[in-house]
Design a protein around this motif. Structure first.
Motif, PDB file in Angstrom:
ATOM      1  N   SER A 149       0.831  -1.197   0.000  1.00 35.75           N
ATOM      2  CA  SER A 149       0.000   0.000   0.000  1.00 35.75           C
ATOM      3  C   SER A 149       0.868   1.250   0.000  1.00 35.75           C
ATOM      4  O   SER A 149       0.615   2.208  -0.752  1.00 35.75           O
ATOM      5  N   TYR A 150       1.902   1.242   0.832  1.00 32.84           N
ATOM      6  CA  TYR A 150       2.844   2.361   0.878  1.00 32.84           C
ATOM      7  C   TYR A 150       3.520   2.564  -0.473  1.00 32.84           C
ATOM      8  O   TYR A 150       3.599   3.691  -0.991  1.00 32.84           O
ATOM      9  N   LEU A 151       3.998   1.492  -1.087  1.00 26.47           N
ATOM     10  CA  LEU A 151       4.701   1.587  -2.365  1.00 26.47           C
ATOM     11  C   LEU A 151       3.809   2.157  -3.461  1.00 26.47           C
ATOM     12  O   LEU A 151       4.188   3.094  -4.179  1.00 26.47           O
ATOM     13  N   TYR A 152       2.595   1.603  -3.592  1.00 31.78           N
ATOM     14  CA  TYR A 152       1.754   2.004  -4.711  1.00 31.78           C
ATOM     15  C   TYR A 152       1.085   3.354  -4.479  1.00 31.78           C
ATOM     16  O   TYR A 152       0.858   4.102  -5.449  1.00 31.78           O
ATOM     17  N   ALA A 153       0.797   3.713  -3.229  1.00 30.46           N
ATOM     18  CA  ALA A 153       0.273   5.049  -2.965  1.00 30.46           C
ATOM     19  C   ALA A 153       1.333   6.102  -3.268  1.00 30.46           C
ATOM     20  O   ALA A 153       1.036   7.166  -3.825  1.00 30.46           O
ATOM     21  N   SER A 154       2.582   5.816  -2.935  1.00 30.80           N
ATOM     22  CA  SER A 154       3.671   6.743  -3.228  1.00 30.80           C
ATOM     23  C   SER A 154       3.911   6.852  -4.727  1.00 30.80           C
ATOM     24  O   SER A 154       4.154   7.947  -5.256  1.00 30.80           O
ATOM     25  N   LEU A 155       3.833   5.720  -5.422  1.00 27.56           N
ATOM     26  CA  LEU A 155       3.995   5.736  -6.877  1.00 27.56           C
ATOM     27  C   LEU A 155       2.843   6.494  -7.539  1.00 27.56           C
ATOM     28  O   LEU A 155       3.056   7.240  -8.515  1.00 27.56           O
ATOM     29  N   ASP A 156       1.637   6.330  -7.021  1.00 27.30           N
ATOM     30  CA  ASP A 156       0.487   7.074  -7.553  1.00 27.30           C
ATOM     31  C   ASP A 156       0.739   8.568  -7.495  1.00 27.30           C
ATOM     32  O   ASP A 156       0.399   9.311  -8.431  1.00 27.30           O
ATOM     33  N   TYR A 157       1.319   9.031  -6.372  1.00 26.52           N
ATOM     34  CA  TYR A 157       1.587  10.465  -6.269  1.00 26.52           C
ATOM     35  C   TYR A 157       2.623  10.908  -7.299  1.00 26.52           C
ATOM     36  O   TYR A 157       2.479  11.968  -7.924  1.00 26.52           O
ATOM     37  N   LEU A 158       3.663  10.115  -7.487  1.00 31.90           N
ATOM     38  CA  LEU A 158       4.665  10.462  -8.497  1.00 31.90           C
ATOM     39  C   LEU A 158       4.022  10.580  -9.882  1.00 31.90           C
ATOM     40  O   LEU A 158       4.339  11.495 -10.655  1.00 31.90           O
ATOM     41  N   ALA A 160       0.879  11.274 -10.549  1.00 33.32           N
ATOM     42  CA  ALA A 160       0.047  12.481 -10.568  1.00 33.32           C
ATOM     43  C   ALA A 160       0.912  13.719 -10.720  1.00 33.32           C
ATOM     44  O   ALA A 160       0.564  14.666 -11.439  1.00 33.32           O
ATOM     45  N   SER A 161       2.059  13.724 -10.042  1.00 30.18           N
ATOM     46  CA  SER A 161       2.981  14.857 -10.128  1.00 30.18           C
ATOM     47  C   SER A 161       3.506  15.027 -11.546  1.00 30.18           C
ATOM     48  O   SER A 161       3.605  16.138 -12.069  1.00 30.18           O
ATOM     49  N   GLY A 235      10.438  20.153  -5.062  1.00 24.19           N
ATOM     50  CA  GLY A 235       9.327  20.101  -6.002  1.00 24.19           C
ATOM     51  C   GLY A 235       8.227  19.154  -5.583  1.00 24.19           C
ATOM     52  O   GLY A 235       7.358  18.788  -6.382  1.00 24.19           O
ATOM     53  N   ASN A 236       8.227  18.740  -4.320  1.00 24.93           N
ATOM     54  CA  ASN A 236       7.239  17.799  -3.809  1.00 24.93           C
ATOM     55  C   ASN A 236       6.115  18.581  -3.130  1.00 24.93           C
ATOM     56  O   ASN A 236       6.332  19.230  -2.111  1.00 24.93           O
ATOM     57  N   GLY A 237       4.910  18.493  -3.703  1.00 27.03           N
ATOM     58  CA  GLY A 237       3.787  19.218  -3.133  1.00 27.03           C
ATOM     59  C   GLY A 237       2.890  18.379  -2.255  1.00 27.03           C
ATOM     60  O   GLY A 237       1.828  18.831  -1.826  1.00 27.03           O
ATOM     61  N   LYS A 238       3.283  17.136  -1.970  1.00 25.71           N
ATOM     62  CA  LYS A 238       2.456  16.206  -1.182  1.00 25.71           C
ATOM     63  C   LYS A 238       2.642  16.508   0.296  1.00 25.71           C
ATOM     64  O   LYS A 238       3.379  15.831   1.006  1.00 25.71           O
ATOM     65  N   ASN A 239       1.971  17.534   0.761  1.00 33.01           N
ATOM     66  CA  ASN A 239       2.161  17.983   2.137  1.00 33.01           C
ATOM     67  C   ASN A 239       0.880  18.679   2.582  1.00 33.01           C
ATOM     68  O   ASN A 239       0.284  19.444   1.814  1.00 33.01           O
ATOM     69  N   LEU A 240       0.473  18.421   3.815  1.00 34.93           N
ATOM     70  CA  LEU A 240      -0.771  19.002   4.317  1.00 34.93           C
ATOM     71  C   LEU A 240      -0.723  20.525   4.302  1.00 34.93           C
ATOM     72  O   LEU A 240      -1.718  21.182   3.971  1.00 34.93           O
TER      73      LEU A 240
END
Length: 318
Positions: A149-158, A160-161, A235-240
């Motif tokens: 779950s961690y791997l694929y959720a992180s890859l999903d964000y990449l 999307a980015s 360049g990482n916008g995945k932050n609350l």
């Protein structure tokens, strides 16, 4: 502990830079604060290695793969998933008994694998073997599910980015963050370090599930609070904080205050609920110990996140 960790990192070759520079971020201090009461042995060693490898992998997701072609990230994620889905020697087997009797920290380079070309994947495969020899099939299945779950959720964000969706909306953030922070994996590390074996039935119990949800929030939101500057530089916008400023219209200072208040409130709720289990006479002692250990881990991680050199720089972690 610091010496064998550095030797293991050097022998495994999982870092692009110096292990000493990496460890200057305070990872060993975090391990001591989180599991200082754990017995020395292969369980603690495996937990420490999982913590290191996951943070190294986090650096790839959060810094090194941002804004680059996704082929390398996808290849690594698929290779790690393949490792998790491959049969391993199980707890109670002859191989498992042999592994449990041997403390591998004295020979950190011993792997027994021809292995893939990527040192991180190779070290991951060896560690999964070591862990399988210490744990039950039920633990392995649960842990593998959390790590996938961690791997694929992180890859999903990449992905999307790469498509230009650099800052998730608040609903998107909340949906993904509980899965891409590897916090439930950290609960598994805690079991390993202390030699616990928490059943799936306990994990599914509403009180325990609530504690784990709050544990997840505390760890992820505190991380966001202190890592926002460095992640923005990469360049990482995945932050609350970024979601609140970009999509909710909050000024940066107001977003910091909001997230700080959320962290404080969630930490208090988490402590209250976890302490209720830790003190509850109807819970088995192993579950009570697990709950106490989660409280200790959360405090250790929040302290480390607030003080570690890792979050005091805007340099991309290579």
């Amino acid at each position: 502990m610091g010496k064998w960790v550095e030797e293991w990192l050097t022998a495994a070759g999982v870092l692009g830079g110096s292990p000493r520079t990496f460890l200057a971020q305070g990872h060993v201090d975090l391990i001591v604060r989180a599991w200082g009461d754990a017995p020395r042995g292969p369980g603690l060693a495996a937990a420490a290695k999982w913590l290191m490898l996951t943070w190294i992998l986090d650096d790839r997701f959060d810094d090194q793969w941002i804004g680059r072609p996704l082929a390398g990230a996808r290849q690594t994620v698929h290779a790690l998933t393949d490792v998790l889905e491959t049969s391993r020697p199980t707890h109670g087997s002859a191989d498992g008994r042999a592994c449990r009797k041997t403390e591998n920290t004295g020979n950190p380079g011993r792997t027994g694998h021809a292995g893939p070309a990527d040192p991180l994947v190779r070290a991951f495969a060896v560690l999964w073997d070591e862990t399988a020899a210490l744990t039950t099939p039920a633990w392995q299945a649960r842990y593998a599910a959390h790590f996938r779950s961690y791997l694929y959720a992180s890859l999903d964000y990449l992905e999307a980015s790469t498509a230009g969706e650099t800052v998730p909306t608040l609903p998107e953030y909340l949906f993904h963050r509980d899965r891409d922070g590897a916090v439930l994996c950290a609960a598994g590390w805690t079991e390993l370090a202390l030699g616990l074996d928490i059943s799936d039935e306990v994990y599914r119990h509403p009180q325990v599930a609530d504690v784990l949800m709050r544990f997840n929030h505390v760890v992820c939101w505190a991380n966001d609070l202190y890592s926002a500057q460095g992640e923005s530089a990469a360049g990482n916008g995945k932050n609350l904080l970024r979601s609140l400023t970009v999509h909710e219209g909050l000024a940066p200072d107001s977003a910091v205050v909001r997230v700080g208040a959320l962290c404080e409130a969630e930490l208090m709720t988490f402590e209250f609920l976890a302490d209720g289990i830790a003190r509850g006479p109807s819970w088995p002692e192993e579950v009570r110990a697990f709950s106490r250990a989660l409280i200790r881990f959360a405090h250790a991680l929040v302290h480390w996140t607030a003080t570690a050199r890792r979050y005091r720089t805007t340099e991309v972690r290579r």
